[in-house]
Design a protein around this motif. Sequence first.
Motif, mmCIF file in Angstrom:
data_model
loop_
_atom_site.group_PDB
_atom_site.id
_atom_site.type_symbol
_atom_site.label_atom_id
_atom_site.label_comp_id
_atom_site.label_asym_id
_atom_site.label_seq_id
_atom_site.Cartn_x
_atom_site.Cartn_y
_atom_site.Cartn_z
ATOM 1 N N VAL A 8 0.805 -9.295 10.787
ATOM 2 C CA VAL A 8 0.997 -9.973 9.503
ATOM 3 C C VAL A 8 0.934 -8.917 8.402
ATOM 4 N N ILE A 9 1.961 -8.877 7.567
ATOM 5 C CA ILE A 9 2.108 -7.858 6.525
ATOM 6 C C ILE A 9 1.844 -8.486 5.159
ATOM 7 N N MET A 10 0.877 -7.932 4.421
ATOM 8 C CA MET A 10 0.501 -8.499 3.130
ATOM 9 C C MET A 10 0.213 -7.390 2.118
ATOM 10 N N THR A 11 0.249 -7.752 0.846
ATOM 11 C CA THR A 11 -0.211 -6.862 -0.209
ATOM 12 C C THR A 11 -0.903 -7.696 -1.277
ATOM 13 N N CYS A 12 -1.858 -7.107 -1.979
ATOM 14 C CA CYS A 12 -2.599 -7.867 -2.999
ATOM 15 C C CYS A 12 -3.002 -6.958 -4.149
ATOM 16 N N PHE A 13 -3.269 -7.603 -5.280
ATOM 17 C CA PHE A 13 -3.742 -6.874 -6.448
ATOM 18 C C PHE A 13 -4.449 -7.837 -7.400
ATOM 19 N N ASN A 14 -5.733 -7.693 -7.524
ATOM 20 C CA ASN A 14 -6.544 -8.367 -8.544
ATOM 21 C C ASN A 14 -6.418 -9.885 -8.582
ATOM 22 N N TYR A 36 -2.267 -6.449 8.394
ATOM 23 C CA TYR A 36 -2.179 -5.196 7.638
ATOM 24 C C TYR A 36 -2.039 -5.570 6.165
ATOM 25 N N LEU A 37 -3.042 -5.233 5.382
ATOM 26 C CA LEU A 37 -3.099 -5.642 3.977
ATOM 27 C C LEU A 37 -3.211 -4.423 3.075
ATOM 28 N N THR A 38 -2.257 -4.252 2.177
ATOM 29 C CA THR A 38 -2.370 -3.221 1.147
ATOM 30 C C THR A 38 -3.134 -3.792 -0.029
ATOM 31 N N ASP A 39 -4.220 -3.137 -0.403
ATOM 32 C CA ASP A 39 -4.911 -3.485 -1.643
ATOM 33 C C ASP A 39 -4.537 -2.423 -2.671
ATOM 34 N N ASP A 63 -2.777 2.826 -5.249
ATOM 35 C CA ASP A 63 -3.289 3.409 -6.491
ATOM 36 C C ASP A 63 -3.025 2.540 -7.715
ATOM 37 N N GLY A 64 -2.544 1.300 -7.482
ATOM 38 C CA GLY A 64 -2.261 0.406 -8.591
ATOM 39 C C GLY A 64 -0.827 0.456 -9.072
ATOM 40 N N ASN A 65 -0.009 1.304 -8.462
ATOM 41 C CA ASN A 65 1.375 1.457 -8.892
ATOM 42 C C ASN A 65 2.389 1.107 -7.803
ATOM 43 N N LEU A 66 1.935 0.419 -6.757
ATOM 44 C CA LEU A 66 2.832 0.097 -5.648
ATOM 45 C C LEU A 66 3.639 -1.174 -5.892
ATOM 46 N N PHE A 67 3.029 -2.144 -6.558
ATOM 47 C CA PHE A 67 3.639 -3.452 -6.782
ATOM 48 C C PHE A 67 3.996 -4.093 -5.432
ATOM 49 N N TRP A 68 4.818 -5.175 -5.460
ATOM 50 C CA TRP A 68 5.036 -5.930 -4.217
ATOM 51 C C TRP A 68 5.771 -5.105 -3.165
ATOM 52 N N VAL A 69 6.893 -4.497 -3.540
ATOM 53 C CA VAL A 69 7.676 -3.751 -2.558
ATOM 54 C C VAL A 69 6.886 -2.575 -2.007
ATOM 55 N N GLY A 70 6.253 -1.814 -2.885
ATOM 56 C CA GLY A 70 5.496 -0.652 -2.432
ATOM 57 C C GLY A 70 4.335 -1.020 -1.528
ATOM 58 N N GLY A 71 3.621 -2.090 -1.898
ATOM 59 C CA GLY A 71 2.492 -2.530 -1.085
ATOM 60 C C GLY A 71 2.930 -3.048 0.276
ATOM 61 N N ARG A 73 5.733 -2.344 1.790
ATOM 62 C CA ARG A 73 6.341 -1.224 2.513
ATOM 63 C C ARG A 73 5.260 -0.387 3.200
ATOM 64 N N LEU A 74 4.165 -0.146 2.505
ATOM 65 C CA LEU A 74 3.067 0.648 3.064
ATOM 66 C C LEU A 74 2.447 -0.058 4.270
ATOM 67 N N ALA A 75 2.159 -1.348 4.136
ATOM 68 C CA ALA A 75 1.564 -2.106 5.240
ATOM 69 C C ALA A 75 2.540 -2.239 6.410
ATOM 70 N N PHE A 76 3.803 -2.468 6.107
ATOM 71 C CA PHE A 76 4.837 -2.601 7.128
ATOM 72 C C PHE A 76 4.957 -1.302 7.932
#
Length: 291
Positions: A8-14, A36-39, A63-71, A73-76
């Motif tokens: 499962v690929i996820m990303t989150c921010f605040n 796999y979760l990008t914070d 680092d706070g600059n990934l946004f949805w695609v970057g986050g 992409r990193l987890a993927f």
Amino acid sequence: MEQPQIAVIMTCFNRRETTLNCLRALYQQTQPFDVYLTDDGSSDGTLKAVKSAYPQVQILPGDGNLFWVGGMRLAFAAAMQKDYDYYLWLNDDTILESDTIERLLKLHQELATNGEEKSILVGTTKDIVTGKASYGGAVKSNKWYSNKYEFFGATEVLQECDTMFGNCVLIPRAVVNKVGNIDGAFIHSLGDLDYGLRARKNGCSVWVAPGYIGTCSKNSIRNSWVDPKLPVTERLKKAVQIKAFPLKPWTEFCRRHSGFFWIIYWCLPYLRAIVGYKNLAASPTFAEDIA
């Protein structure tokens, strides 16, 4: 049949509680999986809360600059290193029904049996307040002057579509081997639409699962680039920001997917911002449907 391995690929921010609610529903699933979760540099305690409640989640720091695609992409990328059978994109504001993954797997196996192994399966969500369909598959507008990818909506049977909004998307290894990761040319929006379109260009297909897989509220247009209450200069300024149509990613998207006259389509969201949402009735963009 062996139990398929799922990432499962996820990303989150605040948005700590939103992320925790999503994970709480996710862990009610009947199928095993890894997360796999990008914070992306959250400052509201999300990282600590997730580690405490779900220590099995593999967290990748941003680092706070990934946004949805970057986050995503990193987890993927991290998950792809282990070559899973399936990858499930999941927005952290999406609350899944407890049998969602099981249903999606069965549907994909049905597609594979019919010769559609290289197929992406998209789940449709509904707004928790209105009960109306909110995100899922997308189809290109049939208007000749339009560059819009319209929300497909809920369906009672499996139906093929053109691409998808990435709230809940099941992608098998066969597709990943063809398409790879989400393209780094994009920042926050467009990456999910681009992925589906690239998949189809590579001989894959995109399908909408019948019914609903859970809930996800629609994004409000208030204070966005399509808010008619804002002055023109403010709307235009917001139209080129990261969460709307930033110049470089939007240029790349149009060049890839809008044909010979792509430059004409490229101008349209900015024209819409100037003219106004209500005044430009036949809008040729996908606007507020992008998360």
